[in-house]
Design a protein around this motif. Structure first.
Motif, PDB file in Angstrom:
ATOM      1  N   LEU A  51      23.455  22.259  32.584  1.00 41.57           N
ATOM      2  CA  LEU A  51      22.279  22.891  31.988  1.00 41.57           C
ATOM      3  C   LEU A  51      22.684  23.957  30.967  1.00 41.57           C
ATOM      4  N   ILE A  52      23.632  24.794  31.335  1.00 44.79           N
ATOM      5  CA  ILE A  52      24.058  25.860  30.425  1.00 44.79           C
ATOM      6  C   ILE A  52      24.660  25.283  29.147  1.00 44.79           C
ATOM      7  N   TYR A  53      25.581  24.343  29.278  1.00 46.55           N
ATOM      8  CA  TYR A  53      26.219  23.777  28.093  1.00 46.55           C
ATOM      9  C   TYR A  53      25.200  23.039  27.216  1.00 46.55           C
ATOM     10  N   THR A  54      24.255  22.339  27.855  1.00 48.77           N
ATOM     11  CA  THR A  54      23.241  21.624  27.078  1.00 48.77           C
ATOM     12  C   THR A  54      22.339  22.598  26.325  1.00 48.77           C
ATOM     13  N   LEU A  55      21.848  23.615  27.004  1.00 49.09           N
ATOM     14  CA  LEU A  55      20.947  24.582  26.381  1.00 49.09           C
ATOM     15  C   LEU A  55      21.646  25.395  25.299  1.00 49.09           C
ATOM     16  N   ALA A  56      22.955  25.578  25.447  1.00 49.42           N
ATOM     17  CA  ALA A  56      23.722  26.354  24.464  1.00 49.42           C
ATOM     18  C   ALA A  56      24.216  25.496  23.307  1.00 49.42           C
ATOM     19  N   GLY A  57      23.959  24.180  23.344  1.00 50.21           N
ATOM     20  CA  GLY A  57      24.452  23.297  22.291  1.00 50.21           C
ATOM     21  C   GLY A  57      25.936  23.023  22.387  1.00 50.21           C
ATOM     22  N   LEU A  58      26.493  23.164  23.583  1.00 50.59           N
ATOM     23  CA  LEU A  58      27.936  22.994  23.771  1.00 50.59           C
ATOM     24  C   LEU A  58      28.293  21.715  24.521  1.00 50.59           C
ATOM     25  N   ALA A  59      27.302  20.968  24.996  1.00 51.03           N
ATOM     26  CA  ALA A  59      27.592  19.814  25.851  1.00 51.03           C
ATOM     27  C   ALA A  59      28.212  18.670  25.068  1.00 51.03           C
ATOM     28  N   ASP A  60      29.074  17.937  25.738  1.00 54.62           N
ATOM     29  CA  ASP A  60      29.667  16.744  25.157  1.00 54.62           C
ATOM     30  C   ASP A  60      28.561  15.704  24.943  1.00 54.62           C
ATOM     31  N   PRO A  61      28.295  15.287  23.715  1.00 48.38           N
ATOM     32  CA  PRO A  61      27.160  14.394  23.465  1.00 48.38           C
ATOM     33  C   PRO A  61      27.353  12.988  24.011  1.00 48.38           C
ATOM     34  N   ALA A 110       2.796  25.432  34.240  1.00 45.27           N
ATOM     35  CA  ALA A 110       3.058  24.124  34.859  1.00 45.27           C
ATOM     36  C   ALA A 110       4.417  24.142  35.531  1.00 45.27           C
ATOM     37  N   VAL A 111       4.591  23.195  36.457  1.00 41.30           N
ATOM     38  CA  VAL A 111       5.894  22.888  37.031  1.00 41.30           C
ATOM     39  C   VAL A 111       6.230  21.456  36.627  1.00 41.30           C
ATOM     40  N   VAL A 112       7.409  21.275  36.055  1.00 45.64           N
ATOM     41  CA  VAL A 112       7.854  19.956  35.624  1.00 45.64           C
ATOM     42  C   VAL A 112       9.094  19.574  36.425  1.00 45.64           C
ATOM     43  N   ILE A 113       8.985  18.506  37.194  1.00 42.97           N
ATOM     44  CA  ILE A 113      10.155  17.963  37.891  1.00 42.97           C
ATOM     45  C   ILE A 113      10.821  16.989  36.933  1.00 42.97           C
ATOM     46  N   CYS A 114      11.988  17.351  36.468  1.00 46.41           N
ATOM     47  CA  CYS A 114      12.676  16.586  35.425  1.00 46.41           C
ATOM     48  C   CYS A 114      13.119  15.217  35.949  1.00 46.41           C
ATOM     49  N   PRO A 115      13.489  14.308  35.028  1.00 45.87           N
ATOM     50  CA  PRO A 115      13.919  12.962  35.449  1.00 45.87           C
ATOM     51  C   PRO A 115      15.326  12.971  36.032  1.00 45.87           C
ATOM     52  N   ILE A 164      22.531  15.746  34.056  1.00 48.53           N
ATOM     53  CA  ILE A 164      22.422  15.184  32.706  1.00 48.53           C
ATOM     54  C   ILE A 164      20.992  14.859  32.292  1.00 48.53           C
ATOM     55  N   GLY A 165      20.294  14.016  33.069  1.00 47.01           N
ATOM     56  CA  GLY A 165      18.944  13.619  32.686  1.00 47.01           C
ATOM     57  C   GLY A 165      17.991  14.790  32.650  1.00 47.01           C
ATOM     58  N   GLY A 166      18.055  15.624  33.666  1.00 41.34           N
ATOM     59  CA  GLY A 166      17.192  16.795  33.700  1.00 41.34           C
ATOM     60  C   GLY A 166      17.485  17.753  32.573  1.00 41.34           C
ATOM     61  N   ALA A 167      18.767  17.930  32.251  1.00 44.86           N
ATOM     62  CA  ALA A 167      19.149  18.858  31.186  1.00 44.86           C
ATOM     63  C   ALA A 167      18.624  18.404  29.834  1.00 44.86           C
ATOM     64  N   LYS A 168      18.543  17.089  29.625  1.00 42.74           N
ATOM     65  CA  LYS A 168      18.003  16.592  28.356  1.00 42.74           C
ATOM     66  C   LYS A 168      16.556  17.023  28.169  1.00 42.74           C
ATOM     67  N   LEU A 169      15.741  16.849  29.202  1.00 42.76           N
ATOM     68  CA  LEU A 169      14.344  17.269  29.084  1.00 42.76           C
ATOM     69  C   LEU A 169      14.242  18.783  29.038  1.00 42.76           C
ATOM     70  N   ALA A 170      15.086  19.487  29.794  1.00 36.94           N
ATOM     71  CA  ALA A 170      15.070  20.947  29.743  1.00 36.94           C
ATOM     72  C   ALA A 170      15.330  21.438  28.326  1.00 36.94           C
ATOM     73  N   LEU A 171      16.261  20.792  27.634  1.00 37.04           N
ATOM     74  CA  LEU A 171      16.531  21.180  26.247  1.00 37.04           C
ATOM     75  C   LEU A 171      15.309  20.920  25.377  1.00 37.04           C
ATOM     76  N   GLY A 172      14.669  19.763  25.538  1.00 35.84           N
ATOM     77  CA  GLY A 172      13.460  19.477  24.772  1.00 35.84           C
ATOM     78  C   GLY A 172      12.382  20.510  25.024  1.00 35.84           C
ATOM     79  N   LEU A 173      12.174  20.878  26.292  1.00 37.78           N
ATOM     80  CA  LEU A 173      11.173  21.893  26.626  1.00 37.78           C
ATOM     81  C   LEU A 173      11.539  23.250  26.022  1.00 37.78           C
ATOM     82  N   ALA A 174      12.818  23.598  26.096  1.00 40.47           N
ATOM     83  CA  ALA A 174      13.258  24.887  25.554  1.00 40.47           C
ATOM     84  C   ALA A 174      13.016  24.971  24.049  1.00 40.47           C
ATOM     85  N   ARG A 175      13.159  23.861  23.365  1.00 42.42           N
ATOM     86  CA  ARG A 175      12.978  23.853  21.916  1.00 42.42           C
ATOM     87  C   ARG A 175      11.506  23.798  21.514  1.00 42.42           C
ATOM     88  N   ARG A 176      10.635  23.379  22.412  1.00 38.41           N
ATOM     89  CA  ARG A 176       9.212  23.266  22.077  1.00 38.41           C
ATOM     90  C   ARG A 176       8.375  24.418  22.627  1.00 38.41           C
TER      91      ARG A 176
END
Length: 318
Positions: free
Chosen positions: A56-66, A194-199, A14-26
């Motif tokens: 990760l897949i559901y979050t990046l695809a916009g399918l995750a339960d918010p 860069a390498v980012v270790i997510c939260p 969950i926490g890592g996927a949130k930042l992964a989504l932010g990175l994917a969008r930026r």
């Protein structure tokens, strides 16, 4: 012009996927690759479940339960209700839509298709430009030793609601696991930004990734900055057992303790404003910012902050 190049993120759920989504969008499409924890994987009701990959897949695809952060939005539970009526095993809940992922994965694994190829196909089918890579295609399972003995991770985490306290962690199969070649190649590539270790939990989400032989060395030797984002805010985890586990294992539930746990892998560390005083105790450059990600805007803002930070580190002469 913003720097270009691949950003490799290491992530749990969950926490890592949130930042992964932010990175994917930026980041420009295709510039992000996420290395996913597979230590949480397990077989349930005859199905191969990969919780962190799916989050990760559901979050990046916009399918995750918010609300939950895991599973699919708008999920239905007809299967679980029918299973419960038959006296079946319902301690780990699988939604009707989510079942499709597990059935597809299990079927293709049985036919000899590697987990990485199955994951890539799911990303393509759902329109995800970000590459999602399991750390290994080989079997790796997290186990925890408690006062009740050794338990499989999901039995402890979901079945027993993260009780009792963890005394030791082991990664079954890690010694024989082979790192995914794409991950090793990305970490050695000249265009690595860069390498980012997510939260994510450093013990049970990032720990299994680093336990795959060769991956820690590949991180340590990569030319690009390696930066971790603390999973703690004011000594507490936003969700999950991270703080309790760090305390129970004697590591310490502080941002500085997390940085020390990663040790010489890090070129930089990101911590929340609530932990600003700890910045002086971290032996690498730090960024103090708001790390709480309640909204999509929060995820994008943190991604911007992290990217600017790694670029500053990368521009500083060694």
């Amino acid at each position: 012009m913003a720097p270009r190049g691949t950003v490799v993120a290491l992530s749990g759920g969950i926490g890592g996927a949130k930042l992964a989504l932010g990175l994917a969008r930026r980041l420009p499409p295709g510039d992000l690759a996420v290395v996913a924890n597979v230590g949480d994987d397990f077989e349930h009701l005859g199905l191969h479940v990969s919780p962190d990959i799916d989050t990760l897949i559901y979050t990046l695809a916009g399918l995750a339960d918010p609300q939950q952060g895991w599973g699919r939005a708008g999920e239905t539970w007809t299967f679980m209700a029918a299973l419960e009526a038959l006296g079946g095993d319902t301690w780990f809940r699988l939604g009707d839509g989510d079942l499709a992922m597990h059935v597809m994965r299990t079927h293709r694994l049985a036919a000899g298709t590697p987990l990485s190829e199955i994951t890539a196909a799911a990303c393509t089918a759902l329109g995800i430009a970000t590459r999602v890579w399991p750390a290994t295609d080989d079997r790796l399972r997290t186990r925890v030793r408690t006062d009740d003995g050794w338990l499989d991770f999901q039995d402890w985490f979901v079945g027993r609601r993260a009780q009792p306290a963890v005394r030791e962690i082991a990664f079954s199969g890690a010694a024989a696991a082979r790192p995914l070649p794409a991950v090793v190649a990305a970490l050695a590539a000249p265009d690595l930004r860069a390498v980012v270790i997510c939260p994510s939990n450093p013990l049970i989400s990032i720990g299994p990734i680093l336990a795959v032989p060769g991956l820690r060395d590949a991180l340590a030797s990569c030319a690009a900055p390696v930066v971790a984002v603390s999973p703690l805010i004011g000594g507490r985890a936003v969700k999950g057992p991270t703080a309790a586990m760090l305390a129970d294992l004697g590591i310490g539930a502080t941002a500085a303790a997390v940085a020390a746990h990663y040790g010489d892998l890090l070129d930089g560390f990101v911590l929340d404003e609530a932990d600003a005083a700890a910045a002086a105790d971290v032996g690498v450059p730090t960024l103090v910012t708001r790390t709480m990600m309640l909204s999509l805007a929060d995820r994008e803002r943190l991604a911007d902050d992290v990217l600017a930070f790694v670029d500053r580190i990368g521009a500083t002469p060694a």
